[in-house]
Design an enzyme around this catalytic site. Sequence first.
Site, mmCIF file in Angstrom:
data_model
loop_
_atom_site.group_PDB
_atom_site.id
_atom_site.type_symbol
_atom_site.label_atom_id
_atom_site.label_comp_id
_atom_site.label_asym_id
_atom_site.label_seq_id
_atom_site.Cartn_x
_atom_site.Cartn_y
_atom_site.Cartn_z
ATOM 1 N N LYS A 310 0.822 -1.222 0.000
ATOM 2 C CA LYS A 310 0.000 0.000 0.000
ATOM 3 C C LYS A 310 0.857 1.274 0.000
ATOM 4 C CE LYS A 310 -4.030 -2.152 2.120
ATOM 5 N NZ LYS A 310 -5.114 -2.081 3.099
ATOM 6 N N ASP A 349 -10.260 2.026 2.115
ATOM 7 C CA ASP A 349 -10.452 1.376 3.425
ATOM 8 C C ASP A 349 -11.211 2.303 4.380
ATOM 9 O OD1 ASP A 349 -9.322 -1.078 2.941
ATOM 10 O OD2 ASP A 349 -7.300 -0.454 3.524
HETATM 11 P P1 NAP Z 1 -1.251 -4.359 10.951
HETATM 12 O O1 NAP Z 1 -0.875 -3.169 10.172
HETATM 13 O O2 NAP Z 1 -0.323 -5.482 11.083
HETATM 14 O O3 NAP Z 1 -1.624 -3.850 12.440
HETATM 15 C C1 NAP Z 1 -1.991 -4.763 13.437
HETATM 16 C C2 NAP Z 1 -2.292 -4.015 14.733
HETATM 17 O O4 NAP Z 1 -2.760 -4.966 15.675
HETATM 18 C C3 NAP Z 1 -1.066 -3.343 15.344
HETATM 19 O O5 NAP Z 1 -1.458 -2.142 15.959
HETATM 20 C C4 NAP Z 1 -0.605 -4.366 16.378
HETATM 21 O O6 NAP Z 1 0.004 -3.778 17.507
HETATM 22 C C5 NAP Z 1 -1.916 -4.967 16.822
HETATM 23 N N1 NAP Z 1 -1.744 -6.336 17.273
HETATM 24 C C6 NAP Z 1 -1.407 -7.408 16.513
HETATM 25 N N2 NAP Z 1 -1.354 -8.506 17.272
HETATM 26 C C7 NAP Z 1 -1.660 -8.122 18.543
HETATM 27 C C8 NAP Z 1 -1.763 -8.819 19.761
HETATM 28 N N3 NAP Z 1 -1.567 -10.123 19.850
HETATM 29 N N4 NAP Z 1 -2.099 -8.124 20.867
HETATM 30 C C9 NAP Z 1 -2.300 -6.784 20.820
HETATM 31 N N5 NAP Z 1 -2.205 -6.071 19.674
HETATM 32 C C10 NAP Z 1 -1.896 -6.739 18.532
HETATM 33 O O7 NAP Z 1 -2.615 -4.988 10.415
HETATM 34 P P2 NAP Z 1 -3.818 -4.247 9.652
HETATM 35 O O8 NAP Z 1 -3.595 -4.287 8.199
HETATM 36 O O9 NAP Z 1 -4.056 -2.935 10.288
HETATM 37 O O10 NAP Z 1 -5.029 -5.242 9.939
HETATM 38 C C11 NAP Z 1 -5.594 -5.313 11.225
HETATM 39 C C12 NAP Z 1 -6.950 -5.997 11.170
HETATM 40 O O11 NAP Z 1 -7.824 -5.292 10.302
HETATM 41 C C13 NAP Z 1 -6.901 -7.428 10.641
HETATM 42 O O12 NAP Z 1 -7.644 -8.239 11.489
HETATM 43 C C14 NAP Z 1 -7.556 -7.357 9.292
HETATM 44 O O13 NAP Z 1 -8.294 -8.524 9.006
HETATM 45 C C15 NAP Z 1 -8.494 -6.188 9.468
HETATM 46 N N6 NAP Z 1 -8.784 -5.531 8.172
HETATM 47 C C16 NAP Z 1 -10.045 -5.631 7.677
HETATM 48 C C17 NAP Z 1 -10.371 -5.025 6.490
HETATM 49 C C18 NAP Z 1 -11.765 -5.139 5.968
HETATM 50 O O14 NAP Z 1 -12.016 -4.740 4.816
HETATM 51 N N7 NAP Z 1 -12.705 -5.648 6.727
HETATM 52 C C19 NAP Z 1 -9.396 -4.299 5.772
HETATM 53 C C20 NAP Z 1 -8.107 -4.198 6.308
HETATM 54 C C21 NAP Z 1 -7.822 -4.818 7.515
HETATM 55 P P3 NAP Z 1 1.545 -3.303 17.502
HETATM 56 O O15 NAP Z 1 1.554 -1.931 16.896
HETATM 57 O O16 NAP Z 1 1.911 -3.325 18.935
HETATM 58 O O17 NAP Z 1 2.297 -4.329 16.678
#
Ligand code: NAP
Length: 528
Positions: A310, A349
Site C-alpha cells: 500500500k 479502506d
Molecule cells: P497491521 O498493520 O499489522 O496492524 C496490526 C495491529 O494490531 C497493530 O497495531 C498491532 O500492535 C496490533 N496487534 C497485533 N497482534 C496483537 C496482539 N496479539 N495483541 C495486541 N495487539 C496486537 O494490520 P492491519 O492491516 O491494520 O489489519 C488489522 C486488522 O484489520 C486485521 O484483522 C484485518 O483482518 C483487518 N482488516 C479488515 C479489512 C476489511 O475490509 N474488513 C481491511 C483491512 C484490515 P503493535 O503496533 O503493537 O504491533
Amino acid sequence: MPDSPSFTRLIAPLTQSTVAGMCDAMQAAAYGGADAVEVRLDFLPSAERSPERLSALFSDSPLERIATCRSKAEGGQCDLPAPERAALLALCVRLGCDWVDFEWADLAEAEPLLRVIEEANQSGRRVGLIASTHDFQGRPADLAETLTAMDQSPAAVCKAAFQAVGPEDACTAWDLVRANSKPTIALAMGPAGVASRILARKFGAFGTFAALSADACSAPGQPTLAEMAELYCWADQSPRTELYGVVGCPVGHSMSPAVHNAAFRAVHYDATYVPFHVEPGREAFDRFLDAFLQRPWAQLRGLSVTIPHKENAMARVGEGNVDALSRAIGAINTVGINERGVLRGTNTDYAGAIGAIVEALDCEPIDLAGRSAAVLGAGGAARAIVAGLAEFGADTTIYNRTVSRAEALAERFDRFGMGKGRVRAVGLEGLDRLRADIIINCTPIGMHPDADGSPLPQSLALEPQVTVFDTIYNPLETRMLRHARRCGCRTVSGLEMFVKQAAAQFEFWLGVVAPHAVMRQVVLKNLG
Ligand code: NAP
C-alpha cells in the site's frame, strides 16, 4: 492437424494412473467446459500403455486429445529415452489422437514420429506436433530465440513453460505468443505467473491448462476448470477484455477476484480481475507495474493493493495523483490507470469503514462529529479508520500494544480534517476503563484460526447504546461482537467494511454504481 488451430483451448491434463481413470476424467473434463485433454502417458505404468488399453483414450470424443509423455528432464514422470517416448506418441497418432506434444530438446530423435504424423495427414487425418520446452527454475535467457526456432520448425504449435519470478513474467509469456507466427502456448508457472494462464484467450494463445480439481494440477499455478469458468469467466474473455487485479504477497487466498469478477459480470462490463503475486519491496512493485505500463495492449486499467504494497503504491502513484485524505493516510489500496498509462490512486479502506459505521448508526458521516470512538490497534487499518474519524470530527482514543505507534498516529491526525476531532493515544491497560460511543477493533485478535481471542477485557461491561465494529470478517461474528451483542449493543462485522471498500474501488475505476448486493453475496458465499 485439427481444423481451428487459432482458437484458444481450455486443456485439462489427465494425470490418473489408469486408462479407465483417464477415460472417466475425460468425461468430467468435457462436462467441466474443457475443449481438449492432455493425456499424460508418463503418469501411466507401462502395463497401461499397450495399444489395446490406450485405444480407449483415442476413440470418438468431443474433446481434442493431446498425447504427451513428459520426460523427467522436463518435469514429467517418464525416464524412457527419447526414441521410445516418440514411439509411444507415434502409437497414439495411429490410435487417433489429434496432437502430440514432444520435447523440443529431443526433437532430433523423433524422425519416425514426424513421419507417422505426416502419413496420418496424407491419409486425410489432421494431426499436429506441439514442440515444447519447460524450465522449472526460471526463465531461460535464450527463450525468445528458442521460440523463434520452434516457429521455423516442422512443429504446428510452439509451447514454452517457465518459472515466474513476478507477474511481469506473464507479460514475457504474452510477448512470446504475440511474436510467433504459429499458434503458441506460453506459460509463466508458479503463483506469480497465474495471469499468463488465466488470460491466454485475451492474448491469443493456442491454449491454457486447467485442472479438473485443485489436487489434480499438473504444474504450479494451474487454475481449475471450475475457477476458469466461474471465477474468471473464461467463456467471455476476448482480446478486448480489460484487465484488473489485486497486488499483494501473499495474494492466493484473496476474495477480491471473486468479488470484482462477479461485479463486472453483474454490470456486463468486459473485464477480468486476476491475482498478482508481487514479492515485498518497492523494486518488485515497480518492476511489475512498469512491465504492464510498457505494454498498453495488455489494457491494465485498475489495481487493488494489499499488504505489503500500500505504501509502495502511494509512492509510485505520487502524492499529486491521490486525494487529500489518502495523502494524509500515506497509503493507498486502489490504483486506476487510463488508456495513456496515467495513474491515480485512493484509499477506500477509510470510506468502507466509515460507511459501515454510519450505516449501523443510520446517520451521515458528518454526524460523527463530537461522538467518542475507541480504536484498538494502530496498524494500517487503524490508520485509515482514524483518518476517517478525525476527518468527520469524532473524538478518538487509540489503544495499542506499542504505545509509541499509537502516539505517532494520534499526533498525525489530532484536529485533522474538516471536523477537527481530537485524537489521543493510550496503552492497552487503559481498556479496563474504556468508555466510547463507538468501539472499533483494528487488531487481528479474534481472527480465524485464533477465533477464541478478544481484544476487549472479559470483565468490561458495555452499555447497550454503544456500537461495536470489528474489522475482522472471518469469522463473521467474532468473540468481541458476540460479547457486544449479548450486552445489547449494535454490532458491525468486517464484512460490511470489506464489501464497501471493494464497491468504492469498483466505482473509482468505472464511475458507475457498484452492484453492492452481488458483491456482498459473493463474500458471504466465500466465507461459507
Ligand atoms: P497491521 O498493520 O499489522 O496492524 C496490526 C495491529 O494490531 C497493530 O497495531 C498491532 O500492535 C496490533 N496487534 C497485533 N497482534 C496483537 C496482539 N496479539 N495483541 C495486541 N495487539 C496486537 O494490520 P492491519 O492491516 O491494520 O489489519 C488489522 C486488522 O484489520 C486485521 O484483522 C484485518 O483482518 C483487518 N482488516 C479488515 C479489512 C476489511 O475490509 N474488513 C481491511 C483491512 C484490515 P503493535 O503496533 O503493537 O504491533
